[in-house]
Design a protein around this motif. Structure first.
Motif, PDB file in Angstrom:
ATOM      1  N   GLY A 112       0.783  -1.426   0.128  1.00 35.00           N
ATOM      2  CA  GLY A 112       0.178   0.103  -0.158  1.00 35.00           C
ATOM      3  C   GLY A 112       1.051   1.184   0.197  1.00 35.00           C
ATOM      4  O   GLY A 112       0.338   1.892  -0.304  1.00 35.00           O
ATOM      5  N   SER A 113       2.081   1.499   0.912  1.00 36.91           N
ATOM      6  CA  SER A 113       2.214   2.733   0.391  1.00 36.91           C
ATOM      7  C   SER A 113       3.416   2.836  -0.467  1.00 36.91           C
ATOM      8  O   SER A 113       3.899   4.078  -1.015  1.00 36.91           O
ATOM      9  CB  SER A 113       3.361   2.031   2.095  1.00 36.91           C
ATOM     10  N   SER A 114       3.827   1.238  -1.251  1.00 35.52           N
ATOM     11  CA  SER A 114       4.549   1.965  -2.269  1.00 35.52           C
ATOM     12  C   SER A 114       3.736   2.038  -3.023  1.00 35.52           C
ATOM     13  O   SER A 114       3.829   2.950  -4.429  1.00 35.52           O
ATOM     14  CB  SER A 114       5.231   0.515  -3.005  1.00 35.52           C
ATOM     15  N   LEU A 115       2.260   1.653  -3.302  1.00 35.61           N
ATOM     16  CA  LEU A 115       1.281   2.016  -4.395  1.00 35.61           C
ATOM     17  C   LEU A 115       1.022   3.463  -4.216  1.00 35.61           C
ATOM     18  O   LEU A 115       0.646   4.809  -5.359  1.00 35.61           O
ATOM     19  CB  LEU A 115      -0.543   1.431  -4.170  1.00 35.61           C
ATOM     20  N   ARG A 116       0.517   4.162  -3.354  1.00 31.93           N
ATOM     21  CA  ARG A 116       0.576   5.666  -2.651  1.00 31.93           C
ATOM     22  C   ARG A 116       1.599   6.358  -3.239  1.00 31.93           C
ATOM     23  O   ARG A 116       1.398   7.269  -3.721  1.00 31.93           O
ATOM     24  CB  ARG A 116       0.492   6.064  -0.840  1.00 31.93           C
ATOM     25  N   ALA A 117       2.642   5.986  -3.411  1.00 30.44           N
ATOM     26  CA  ALA A 117       4.354   6.853  -3.332  1.00 30.44           C
ATOM     27  C   ALA A 117       4.517   6.863  -4.794  1.00 30.44           C
ATOM     28  O   ALA A 117       4.333   8.458  -5.066  1.00 30.44           O
ATOM     29  CB  ALA A 117       5.796   6.329  -2.876  1.00 30.44           C
ATOM     30  N   GLY A 118       3.798   6.003  -5.486  1.00 31.01           N
ATOM     31  CA  GLY A 118       4.055   5.543  -6.803  1.00 31.01           C
ATOM     32  C   GLY A 118       2.695   6.827  -7.840  1.00 31.01           C
ATOM     33  O   GLY A 118       2.737   7.853  -8.322  1.00 31.01           O
ATOM     34  N   LEU A 119       2.030   6.416  -6.996  1.00 37.18           N
ATOM     35  CA  LEU A 119       0.832   7.447  -7.407  1.00 37.18           C
ATOM     36  C   LEU A 119       0.526   9.409  -6.906  1.00 37.18           C
ATOM     37  O   LEU A 119       1.042   9.794  -8.199  1.00 37.18           O
ATOM     38  CB  LEU A 119      -0.793   7.444  -7.212  1.00 37.18           C
ATOM     39  N   LEU A 120       1.344   9.537  -6.212  1.00 33.72           N
ATOM     40  CA  LEU A 120       1.448  10.527  -5.283  1.00 33.72           C
ATOM     41  C   LEU A 120       2.173  11.171  -6.663  1.00 33.72           C
ATOM     42  O   LEU A 120       3.104  13.049  -6.716  1.00 33.72           O
ATOM     43  CB  LEU A 120       1.783  10.718  -4.341  1.00 33.72           C
ATOM     44  N   SER A 121       3.487  10.602  -7.592  1.00 34.83           N
ATOM     45  CA  SER A 121       4.870  10.795  -8.147  1.00 34.83           C
ATOM     46  C   SER A 121       4.252  11.755  -9.299  1.00 34.83           C
ATOM     47  O   SER A 121       5.086  11.774  -9.693  1.00 34.83           O
ATOM     48  CB  SER A 121       5.866   9.882  -8.214  1.00 34.83           C
ATOM     49  N   LEU A 122       3.027  10.616  -9.254  1.00 32.42           N
ATOM     50  CA  LEU A 122       2.155  10.847 -11.004  1.00 32.42           C
ATOM     51  C   LEU A 122       0.971  11.819 -11.065  1.00 32.42           C
ATOM     52  O   LEU A 122       1.024  13.099 -12.155  1.00 32.42           O
ATOM     53  CB  LEU A 122       1.525  10.000 -11.598  1.00 32.42           C
ATOM     54  N   LEU A 123       0.779  12.991  -9.672  1.00 36.78           N
ATOM     55  CA  LEU A 123       0.190  13.999  -9.454  1.00 36.78           C
ATOM     56  C   LEU A 123       1.113  15.056 -10.262  1.00 36.78           C
ATOM     57  O   LEU A 123       2.166  15.226  -9.844  1.00 36.78           O
ATOM     58  CB  LEU A 123       0.343  14.391  -8.334  1.00 36.78           C
ATOM     59  N   GLY A 124       0.347  15.707 -11.125  1.00 37.98           N
ATOM     60  CA  GLY A 124       1.250  17.053 -11.969  1.00 37.98           C
ATOM     61  C   GLY A 124       1.838  16.629 -12.907  1.00 37.98           C
ATOM     62  O   GLY A 124       2.308  17.531 -13.579  1.00 37.98           O
ATOM     63  N   THR A 125       1.834  15.256 -13.426  1.00 39.03           N
ATOM     64  CA  THR A 125       1.762  14.820 -14.956  1.00 39.03           C
ATOM     65  C   THR A 125       0.876  14.732 -15.802  1.00 39.03           C
ATOM     66  O   THR A 125      -0.387  15.424 -15.250  1.00 39.03           O
ATOM     67  CB  THR A 125       2.821  13.554 -14.642  1.00 39.03           C
ATOM     68  N   ASP A 126       1.605  14.827 -17.212  1.00 43.06           N
ATOM     69  CA  ASP A 126       0.396  15.053 -17.923  1.00 43.06           C
ATOM     70  C   ASP A 126      -0.347  13.584 -18.616  1.00 43.06           C
ATOM     71  O   ASP A 126      -1.602  12.993 -19.102  1.00 43.06           O
ATOM     72  CB  ASP A 126       0.957  15.440 -19.727  1.00 43.06           C
ATOM     73  N   ALA A 127      -0.443  12.381 -17.300  1.00 47.81           N
ATOM     74  CA  ALA A 127      -0.680  11.135 -17.364  1.00 47.81           C
ATOM     75  C   ALA A 127      -1.780  11.238 -16.897  1.00 47.81           C
ATOM     76  O   ALA A 127      -2.760  12.094 -16.342  1.00 47.81           O
ATOM     77  CB  ALA A 127       0.012  10.276 -16.670  1.00 47.81           C
ATOM     78  N   ALA A 128      -2.805  10.783 -17.924  1.00 44.35           N
ATOM     79  CA  ALA A 128      -4.450  10.710 -18.335  1.00 44.35           C
ATOM     80  C   ALA A 128      -4.996   9.676 -17.367  1.00 44.35           C
ATOM     81  O   ALA A 128      -5.996   9.347 -16.273  1.00 44.35           O
ATOM     82  CB  ALA A 128      -5.400  10.607 -19.037  1.00 44.35           C
ATOM     83  N   ALA A 129      -4.129   8.370 -16.767  1.00 45.22           N
ATOM     84  CA  ALA A 129      -4.303   6.787 -16.311  1.00 45.22           C
ATOM     85  C   ALA A 129      -2.808   6.658 -15.879  1.00 45.22           C
ATOM     86  O   ALA A 129      -1.836   6.961 -16.624  1.00 45.22           O
ATOM     87  CB  ALA A 129      -4.534   6.437 -16.987  1.00 45.22           C
ATOM     88  N   ALA A 130      -2.972   5.313 -15.110  1.00 43.60           N
ATOM     89  CA  ALA A 130      -1.630   4.812 -14.444  1.00 43.60           C
ATOM     90  C   ALA A 130      -1.997   3.298 -14.727  1.00 43.60           C
ATOM     91  O   ALA A 130      -2.851   2.694 -13.722  1.00 43.60           O
ATOM     92  CB  ALA A 130      -1.704   5.366 -13.394  1.00 43.60           C
ATOM     93  N   LEU A 131      -1.629   2.759 -15.348  1.00 39.28           N
ATOM     94  CA  LEU A 131      -1.582   1.045 -14.445  1.00 39.28           C
ATOM     95  C   LEU A 131      -0.770   0.745 -14.165  1.00 39.28           C
ATOM     96  O   LEU A 131       0.778   0.895 -14.454  1.00 39.28           O
ATOM     97  CB  LEU A 131      -1.449   0.937 -16.616  1.00 39.28           C
ATOM     98  N   VAL A 132      -1.472  -0.180 -13.049  1.00 42.48           N
ATOM     99  CA  VAL A 132       0.039  -0.805 -12.547  1.00 42.48           C
ATOM    100  C   VAL A 132       0.689  -2.172 -12.505  1.00 42.48           C
ATOM    101  O   VAL A 132      -0.525  -2.768 -12.721  1.00 42.48           O
ATOM    102  CB  VAL A 132      -0.539  -0.347 -10.700  1.00 42.48           C
ATOM    103  N   LEU A 133       1.647  -2.760 -12.109  1.00 41.60           N
ATOM    104  CA  LEU A 133       1.892  -3.526 -12.659  1.00 41.60           C
ATOM    105  C   LEU A 133       3.121  -3.533 -11.448  1.00 41.60           C
ATOM    106  O   LEU A 133       3.790  -3.364 -10.551  1.00 41.60           O
ATOM    107  CB  LEU A 133       3.101  -3.310 -13.956  1.00 41.60           C
ATOM    108  N   LEU A 134       3.198  -5.415 -10.984  1.00 37.74           N
ATOM    109  CA  LEU A 134       4.011  -5.682 -10.092  1.00 37.74           C
ATOM    110  C   LEU A 134       5.419  -6.222 -10.287  1.00 37.74           C
ATOM    111  O   LEU A 134       5.315  -7.612 -11.470  1.00 37.74           O
ATOM    112  CB  LEU A 134       3.410  -6.795  -8.756  1.00 37.74           C
ATOM    113  N   VAL A 135       6.103  -6.111 -10.071  1.00 39.33           N
ATOM    114  CA  VAL A 135       7.894  -6.299 -10.420  1.00 39.33           C
ATOM    115  C   VAL A 135       7.589  -8.124 -10.359  1.00 39.33           C
ATOM    116  O   VAL A 135       8.410  -8.571 -11.303  1.00 39.33           O
ATOM    117  CB  VAL A 135       8.780  -5.926  -9.592  1.00 39.33           C
ATOM    118  N   ASP A 136       7.099  -8.814  -9.183  1.00 34.88           N
ATOM    119  CA  ASP A 136       7.325 -10.448  -9.004  1.00 34.88           C
ATOM    120  C   ASP A 136       5.356 -11.122  -9.737  1.00 34.88           C
ATOM    121  O   ASP A 136       6.043 -12.351  -9.982  1.00 34.88           O
ATOM    122  CB  ASP A 136       7.473 -10.778  -7.311  1.00 34.88           C
TER     123      ASP A 136
END
Length: 227
Positions: A108-132
């Motif tokens: 959960g903390s990683s998802l939160r950090a990743g989504l917050l990093s996208l705020l302010g970018t031009d992206a309209a959506a985020a596709l989430v993938l797990l490394v494992d």
């Protein structure tokens, strides 16, 4: 009375038109790839999952390539366990690397950090993938992105891969949902609570014919990796 009804109908049409316009505008903006790669591999003897060897290279490299080949750009990668080693060993050109100092708290903390990093970018959506999940390749990513484009839901999008009808990864979140998902992401549940609460809004895309949704969690699971 009729005039009031006409006004109501006009207002409703205007609202629908506005949503359609926003959705079309969003479809012209990029879909960001968000890779969660912070796990420490507790059940793997403390081997960070991002650095597991797969086809001669760190697993995190394969996952970022999957996102790019599936149509995602930019690609943000959330690092946690052994972040400095990942930066040194993995070749991740063009990726935005996001440090999650609270990675041990759970996904959960990683998802939160990743989504917050996208705020302010031009992206309209985020596709989430797990490394494992190396069994999920570019074909599944591309199929989810295509379903997002076809749905015309823009910043309200909620699309998920499915395997024999059961929801899995990757999952795509429209930008309007990021803040609420980030606020709800705690522990190891990630976005599960949010997705359950919005089950009826999810567009499911069957990917069982092009991907395998296994996780690399235990020593036995290492057999999925190719040396």
């Amino acid at each position: 009375m009729a005039a009031g009804t006409d006004n109501d109908s006009t207002g409703a049409r205007d609202s629908v038109d506005a949503r359609d316009t926003a959705a079309r505008a969003a479809s012209d903006r990029p879909v960001a790839g968000l890779l969660l790669a912070a796990g420490g591999g507790r059940r793997l003897g403390g081997r960070p999952k991002a650095l597991l060897n797969h086809r001669g290279r760190p697993l995190v490299e394969h996952a970022t390539r999957t996102l790019r080949e599936g149509g995602c750009a930019p690609v943000h990668v959330v690092l946690g366990a052994a972040a400095d080693r990942v930066r040194h060993k993995a070749e991740l050109p063009g990726c935005v690397l996001v440090d999650n100092p609270r990675w041990a708290d759970g996904m959960g903390s990683s998802l939160r950090a990743g989504l917050l990093s996208l705020l302010g970018t031009d992206a309209a959506a985020a596709l989430v993938l797990l490394v494992d999940q190396p069994g999920i390749g570019a074909a599944a990513v591309a199929r989810v992105v295509a379903a997002y484009t076809a749905a015309h839901t823009g910043p309200d999008a909620l699309v998920s891969a499915a395997y024999d009808g059961r929801r899995g990864h990757p999952v795509l979140f429209g930008a309007r949902r990021w803040a609420e998902i980030a606020a709800d992401a705690e522990g190891d549940r990630g976005a599960r609570g949010y997705l359950r609460a919005h089950e009826s809004e999810i567009v499911l895309v069957e990917c069982g014919d092009v991907a395998q949704a296994y996780d690399i969690d235990t020593e036995e699971d290492l057999s999925y990796l190719e040396q």
